[in-house]
Write an enzyme that holds these catalytic residues in place. Structure first.
Site, short mmCIF file in Angstrom:
data_model
loop_
_atom_site.label_atom_id
_atom_site.label_comp_id
_atom_site.label_asym_id
_atom_site.label_seq_id
_atom_site.Cartn_x
_atom_site.Cartn_y
_atom_site.Cartn_z
CG ASP A 42 1.31 -0.65 0.59
OD1 ASP A 42 0.64 -1.58 1.07
OD2 ASP A 42 2.41 -0.83 0.06
CG ASP A 43 -0.46 -2.54 4.20
OD1 ASP A 43 -0.83 -3.10 3.15
OD2 ASP A 43 0.53 -2.93 4.87
CB CYS A 82 1.48 -5.55 -1.74
SG CYS A 82 1.63 -4.78 -0.12
NE ARG A 86 0.74 -2.74 -4.27
CZ ARG A 86 0.78 -1.46 -3.91
NH1 ARG A 86 1.02 -0.53 -4.82
NH2 ARG A 86 0.57 -1.11 -2.66
CE LYS A 136 4.17 -2.28 -2.39
NZ LYS A 136 3.60 -2.65 -1.09
CG HIS A 138 5.24 -5.36 -4.28
ND1 HIS A 138 4.74 -5.38 -3.00
CD2 HIS A 138 6.12 -6.41 -4.34
CE1 HIS A 138 5.30 -6.35 -2.31
NE2 HIS A 138 6.14 -7.01 -3.11
CB SER A 161 6.85 -3.65 0.44
OG SER A 161 5.62 -4.06 -0.09
CG HIS A 227 3.77 -1.72 3.60
ND1 HIS A 227 4.91 -2.15 4.27
CD2 HIS A 227 3.25 -2.83 3.02
CE1 HIS A 227 5.05 -3.45 4.10
NE2 HIS A 227 4.05 -3.90 3.35
CG ASP A 279 -2.25 -2.33 -0.97
OD1 ASP A 279 -2.69 -1.91 0.12
OD2 ASP A 279 -1.11 -2.82 -1.09
CG ASN A 280 -3.56 -4.94 1.45
OD1 ASN A 280 -2.69 -5.14 0.60
ND2 ASN A 280 -3.27 -4.41 2.62
CE LYS A 294 -0.02 -6.49 4.15
NZ LYS A 294 1.21 -5.66 4.15
#
Length: 444
Positions: A42-43, A82, A86, A136, A138, A161, A227, A279-280, A294
């Site tokens: 994540d991130d 996010c 996803r 996660k 989300h 998150s 994240h 994810d990004n 991001k």
């Protein structure tokens, strides 16, 4: 003499039997459905991995993974944040098709990924796989949107998150609850100690591998880290020269190592597809040499590290600049699991299985990729080496930089998106502008 002659007469038969058995084993390994693990951070930024140029921390397990499969330098996600990213991964569709292309879901949100959506988990479950979501989610915290109603046999993790833990949203006067931790349909904790999230998800994944049963398995491991707020277990605090962020990445690397070790111990590493990506782009980390981060449609917001291995079938040590995105995983898994996507489902990704098996001789076709901003608007398009930005909502300061102008970049020679060459290539600008408008209109 009779015995010798008999042995000689039997020798060709024995040799044929050995050859047949060897071929049978090889074919068996090839046609046996592969296990699939998607390791989704994540991130995590493009340069937040050793083999992508990380500084002041090490990722030996993921670097080794890259050496055992294919490392992509042009690997993208279909969103800058996010929730939509996803949704894209799990459906093989641009998030706008799921109406999840604007911002992210919050603890006060009423919506989520529609139960009518056809997910990767449903696809693989229909092909005889056991399916697990760990980490996660989300994609909606209401019951009807949760993983156990989206094709996953089991869920172990949190619904959104980690920064939404007991957070007060001033704009709507809403106090979110302590972060709930689920085991399947039940909340087993509230406000968990986040220092141990990475460790707990890893241990659960290893447990799933060791107690997998007879079916092939699909594990979607979606880590909360890196994240913000950042947390590392005591075993990793102070490990890196890059502060807590580096510690967090090193623990994620450890996680990958533990999972790979479990696969090897169980004798199934060779027939397991392992996908590592984020994810990004980064909020705290690095996307060097890319521009942006991001929430931005610059390269740094959506080009991420991407590694795919399948030791029994994918060649080792390949680095490729072929364009690939997480949208491609859905149709690729369908092919490799020997199942079909329902004809009525529109898939935006493409099956890249032939390329994975033979990356040195297979070339992927040139195709457009569309960059949707956090506000849900289409801001950019890439086709081949060209990337055209038509507007900019985040990542551009009008006060200091003036009004945003339509910008064209040659990513082969200008990966950092520094030199706008729109005036030099008006035909390309016009072509890409029309393609973007027509595609966006088709999703209305």
């Amino acid at each position: 003499m009779y015995l010798i002659n008999s042995s000689l007469r039997l020798l060709p038969v024995l040799l044929l039997s050995i050859i047949f058995f060897a071929c049978e084993q090889k074919v068996g390994n090839t046609i046996s459905p592969p296990n699939i693990i998607v390791f989704f951070t994540d991130d995590q930024g493009y340069a937040d991995l050793g083999v992508y140029g990380a500084e002041d921390f090490e990722t030996p397990h993921l670097d080794q993974l890259a050496s055992e499969g294919i490392r992509f330098t042009n690997f993208y996600v279909p969103a800058t944040v996010c929730t939509p990213s996803r949704a894209g991964l799990l459906t093989g569709q641009y998030p706008k098709r799921s109406n999840l292309h604007e911002a992210v879901l919050f603890p006060y949100s009423e919506g989520g990924l529609s139960p009518q959506a056809f997910t990767m988990a449903e696809l693989l479950k229909g092909a005889g796989y056991s399916t697990a979501c760990i980490g996660k989610w989300h994609l909606g915290h209401k019951d009807e949107y949760m993983p156990y109603n989206q094709g996953f046999d089991t869920f172990y993790g949190v619904p959104y998150s980690n920064d939404m833990d007991n957070y007060y949203y001033k704009n709507i006067d809403f106090q979110s609850p302590p972060l709930p931790f689920y085991e399947n349909t039940k909340v087993i904790e509230n406000g968990s100690d986040q220092r141990y999230l990475t460790k707990r998800y890893t241990e659960e994944t290893v447990k799933r591998i060791k107690n997998r049963g007879e079916k092939p398995f699909f594990i979607y491991l979606a880590h909360n880290m890196p994240h913000t707020p950042l947390f590392a277990s005591p075993a990793f605090e102070g490990k890196s020269k890059n502060g807590l962020y580096g510690d967090v990445i090193m623990e994620l690397d450890w996680s990958a190592g533990e999972i790979i070790n479990a696969l090897k111990e169980e004798g199934i590493y060779e027939n397991t597809i392992f996908v590592f990506t984020s994810d990004n782009g980064p909020a705290k980390g690095s996307a060097k040499p890319l521009r942006g981060k991001k929430a931005q449609t610059w390269e740094g917001g959506q080009r991420v590290p991407g590694i795919i291995t399948w030791p029994g079938s994918i060649p080792r040590g390949v680095v490729t600049d072929e364009f690939v995105s997480t949208l491609d995983l859905f149709p690729t898994f369908a092919k490799l699991a020997s199942t079909k996507i329902p004809e009525e489902i529109k898939i935006d990704g493409m099956d890249i299985s032939a390329f994975l098996m033979n990356p040195k001789n297979e070339n992927l076709p040139e195709r457009p990729f569309y960059f949707y901003a956090r506000n849900g608007e289409l801001e950019a398009i890439r086709l081949g080496k060209w990337k055209l930005h038509t507007k900019k909502s985040i990542g551009w300061n009008e006060k200091s930089e003036g009004s945003f102008l339509v910008s064209l970049y040659d990513l082969e020679n200008d990966v950092s998106e520094k030199t706008n060459v729109a005036e030099l290539h008006p035909k390309i600008v016009n072509k890409l502008t029309i393609m973007a408008q027509e595609f966006d209109s088709s999703l209305q």
